[in-house]
Design an enzyme around this catalytic site. Structure first.
Site, PDB file in Angstrom:
ATOM      1  CG  ASP A 161      -1.291  -1.187   1.380  1.00  0.00           C
ATOM      2  OD1 ASP A 161      -2.365  -1.150   0.636  1.00  0.00           O
ATOM      3  OD2 ASP A 161      -1.991  -1.720   2.243  1.00  0.00           O
TER       4      ASP A 161
ATOM      5  CE  LYS B  91       3.015  -2.069  -4.322  1.00  0.00           C
ATOM      6  NZ  LYS B  91       3.051  -1.869  -3.063  1.00  0.00           N
TER       7      LYS B  91
ATOM      8  N   GLY C  89      -4.135  -4.678  -4.499  1.00  0.00           N
ATOM      9  CA  GLY C  89      -5.569  -3.499  -4.480  1.00  0.00           C
ATOM     10  C   GLY C  89      -4.867  -2.151  -5.503  1.00  0.00           C
ATOM     11  CG  HIS C  90      -2.041  -1.324  -7.874  1.00  0.00           C
ATOM     12  ND1 HIS C  90      -1.320  -1.589  -9.324  1.00  0.00           N
ATOM     13  CD2 HIS C  90      -1.366  -1.539  -6.952  1.00  0.00           C
ATOM     14  CE1 HIS C  90      -0.143  -2.324  -8.168  1.00  0.00           C
ATOM     15  NE2 HIS C  90      -0.461  -2.395  -7.323  1.00  0.00           N
TER      16      HIS C  90
ATOM     17  CD  GLN D 204       0.856  -8.944  -2.345  1.00  0.00           C
ATOM     18  OE1 GLN D 204       1.706  -8.992  -3.154  1.00  0.00           O
ATOM     19  NE2 GLN D 204      -0.789  -7.988  -2.736  1.00  0.00           N
TER      20      GLN D 204
HETATM   21  P1  IMP Z   1      -2.428 -12.162   2.315  1.00  0.00           P
HETATM   22  O1  IMP Z   1      -1.511 -12.161   0.205  1.00  0.00           O
HETATM   23  O2  IMP Z   1      -4.191 -12.405   1.621  1.00  0.00           O
HETATM   24  O3  IMP Z   1      -2.646 -14.117   1.889  1.00  0.00           O
HETATM   25  O4  IMP Z   1      -2.243 -11.892   3.147  1.00  0.00           O
HETATM   26  C1  IMP Z   1      -0.977 -12.118   3.654  1.00  0.00           C
HETATM   27  C2  IMP Z   1      -0.880 -10.498   4.785  1.00  0.00           C
HETATM   28  O5  IMP Z   1      -0.319  -9.456   3.208  1.00  0.00           O
HETATM   29  C3  IMP Z   1      -1.522  -9.993   5.164  1.00  0.00           C
HETATM   30  O6  IMP Z   1      -1.198  -9.394   6.030  1.00  0.00           O
HETATM   31  C4  IMP Z   1      -2.466  -8.695   4.651  1.00  0.00           C
HETATM   32  O7  IMP Z   1      -2.979  -7.990   4.981  1.00  0.00           O
HETATM   33  C5  IMP Z   1      -1.037  -8.719   3.702  1.00  0.00           C
HETATM   34  N1  IMP Z   1      -1.584  -8.287   2.430  1.00  0.00           N
HETATM   35  C6  IMP Z   1      -1.470  -8.797   1.001  1.00  0.00           C
HETATM   36  N2  IMP Z   1      -2.014  -7.937   0.180  1.00  0.00           N
HETATM   37  C7  IMP Z   1      -1.568  -7.062   0.718  1.00  0.00           C
HETATM   38  C8  IMP Z   1      -1.460  -5.527  -0.342  1.00  0.00           C
HETATM   39  O8  IMP Z   1      -1.993  -5.157  -1.244  1.00  0.00           O
HETATM   40  N3  IMP Z   1      -1.903  -4.300   0.737  1.00  0.00           N
HETATM   41  C9  IMP Z   1      -1.368  -4.611   2.001  1.00  0.00           C
HETATM   42  N4  IMP Z   1      -1.196  -5.702   2.424  1.00  0.00           N
HETATM   43  C10 IMP Z   1      -1.281  -7.006   1.877  1.00  0.00           C
END
Ligand code: IMP
Length: 430
Positions: free
Chosen positions: A13, A16, A40-41, A223
């Site tokens: 977040d 990007k 999510g962009h 991420q």
């Molecule tokens: P997962 O990717 O859904 O398995 O989540 C694992 C961890 O990564 C969690 O703490 C999520 O909140 C974090 N996470 C996954 N995708 C994002 C993102 O795009 N932005 C911020 N945190 C993310």
């Protein structure tokens, strides 16, 4: 040839989407190489706000090839919905291509993600529940189903039957959840296959050919570094590799073809989900940053935890990714504060830590050491030249660069595409 990778340097977040959207305008091809629709962009262009989860931000530029590499996990339902939404807004998706080697997120992955989290109770990761972890786990344990299988009816039938039996056993017997009906899934996914088939192409071939022709490729990381499976704050990480090195594996190119790596960092830090966060502000200041920066998840809507800029994290990200440059986003959010703080190092049991620790126990006991600087009161959202920023904002940025050990080339001062200060144009120069 020129290939530039954009990566998040914090816990995701970092903004990007805006920077990649900006750079995508100068690139010939835009590629995603890891993650899935957990990302999510938000891109604001021509007064329109678009939320992209899977499709690279280059899609907003007509005729620009946008590629989803083998390292991405694709939920066909989500991808089809995203294509539909873009089309309904008049955005052409004809130049989107997806790798046949990418793995599929299937409904049982989403359900397993949910139940695995529930079972962990207070030790939960705080995942997005999109099925990311279970899909990458299947990939690694060789029980995954790929796009190539989806578009081959016989292969899909065979693989789904075999895998679904085991997943249903797991869901029903271990979690006491409902399983999935094979015939219903086959019917739905046969339709998805027909819709997605025209988009399937060997992404590695497209990228390498484009590089041979001297084209510019932008690799869009999702991420952030601290969510990396190996280098992040394990186990509070995602299941892919958001770092720059993963672009090679996740898109099918050799490391010698990469020219530049740009790290994106917010002017402060945010985190969603669980896990230690040394500079977290749990007071009114954290609340203020959350409200001013609209720090709520694009994918889940969850409030993000907010804290001061952490240069220990930034130096770590610089090392792991081999950063050439930094782009600082959302500087405008800090306007109006009397003072701003930067974490310059961590104190752990009376000692100064130089490097970001591997142990979460150590990290959670680290105390941030802050440098405090005067804030700036002016609204900077209309500033377009670095020299026009208030002196205090420039001092803040210069200190961030010096403590992070990476020069700053782009500064974001608002949500809009044009609310960007370019100090050094990284795309044409590479
Ligand atoms: P997962 O990717 O859904 O398995 O989540 C694992 C961890 O990564 C969690 O703490 C999520 O909140 C974090 N996470 C996954 N995708 C994002 C993102 O795009 N932005 C911020 N945190 C993310």
């Amino acid at each position: 040839m020129s290939a530039l990778i954009v990566v998040g340097t914090q816990w995701g977040d970092e903004g990007k989407g805006k920077v990649t959207d900006f750079l995508a305008a100068r690139a010939d091809v835009v590629v995603r190489y890891q993650g899935g629709n957990n990302a999510g962009h938000t891109v604001v262009a021509n007064g329109r706000e678009l939320k992209l989860h899977l499709i690279p931000s280059g899609i907003l530029y007509p005729g620009k090839p946008c590629l989803i590499g083998n390292g991405v996990v694709i939920d066909p339902e989500v991808l089809i919905e995203e294509i539909k939404q873009l089309k309904s807004q008049g955005i052409n998706t004809d130049f989107l291509r997806i790798s046949p080697r990418a793995h599929l997120i299937l409904p049982y992955h989403r359900r397993l993600d949910l139940y695995e989290e529930k079972q962990k109770g207070s030790k939960k990761i705080g995942t997005t529940c999109c099925g990311i972890g279970p899909t990458y786990a299947d990939k690694t344990s060789r029980a995954g189903i790929r796009v190539a299988d989806l578009i081959d009816p016989e292969e899909f039938k065979f693989r789904l039957k075999y895998v679904l039996e085991e997943k249903n056993r797991l869901l029903i017997s271990i979690y006491g959840a409902e399983g999935f009906d094979y015939t219903e899934l086959m019917e739905a996914y046969s339709k998805y296959a027909e819709i997605l088939k025209p988009y399937v192409a060997d992404v590695s071939v497209i990228i390498n050919t484009a590089l041979d022709e001297g084209k510019k490729i932008l690799f869009e990381g999702a991420q952030g570094t601290l969510l990396d499976l190996d280098h992040g704050t394990y186990p509070f990480v995602t299941s892919s590799h958001p770092i720059a090195g993963a672009a090679c594996i996740g898109a099918g190119i050799g490391p010698t073809r990469i020219n530049r790596v740009v790290g994106i960092a917010k002017a402060y830090v945010t985190r969603v989900g669980e896990g230690p966060f040394p500079t977290e502000l749990t007071d009114a200041m954290g609340e203020k940053i959350r409200e001013c920066g609209n720090e709520y998840g694009t994918t889940t809507g969850r409030p993000r935890r907010c804290g001061w800029y952490d240069s220990v994290v930034a130096r770590y990200a610089a090392r792991i990714n081999g950063l050439d440059f930094l782009a600082i986003t959302k500087l405008d959010v800090l306007s109006g504060l009397k003072t701003v703080k930067i974490c310059s190092s961590y104190r752990y049991k009376g000692e100064t830590l130089k490097n970001f620790p591997a142990s979460l126990k150590v990290l959670s006991e680290c105390e941030p050491v802050y440098e405090e600087m005067p804030g700036w009161q002016d609204d900077i959202s209309n500033v377009r030249n670095y020299g026009d920023l208030p002196a205090e904002a420039r001092s803040y940025l210069e200190r961030l660069a010096s403590l992070s050990g990476v020069p700053i080339v782009i500064v974001g001062v608002g949500m809009q595409r044009e609310q960007t200060i370019i100090i050094h144009d990284v795309m044409p120069a590479c």
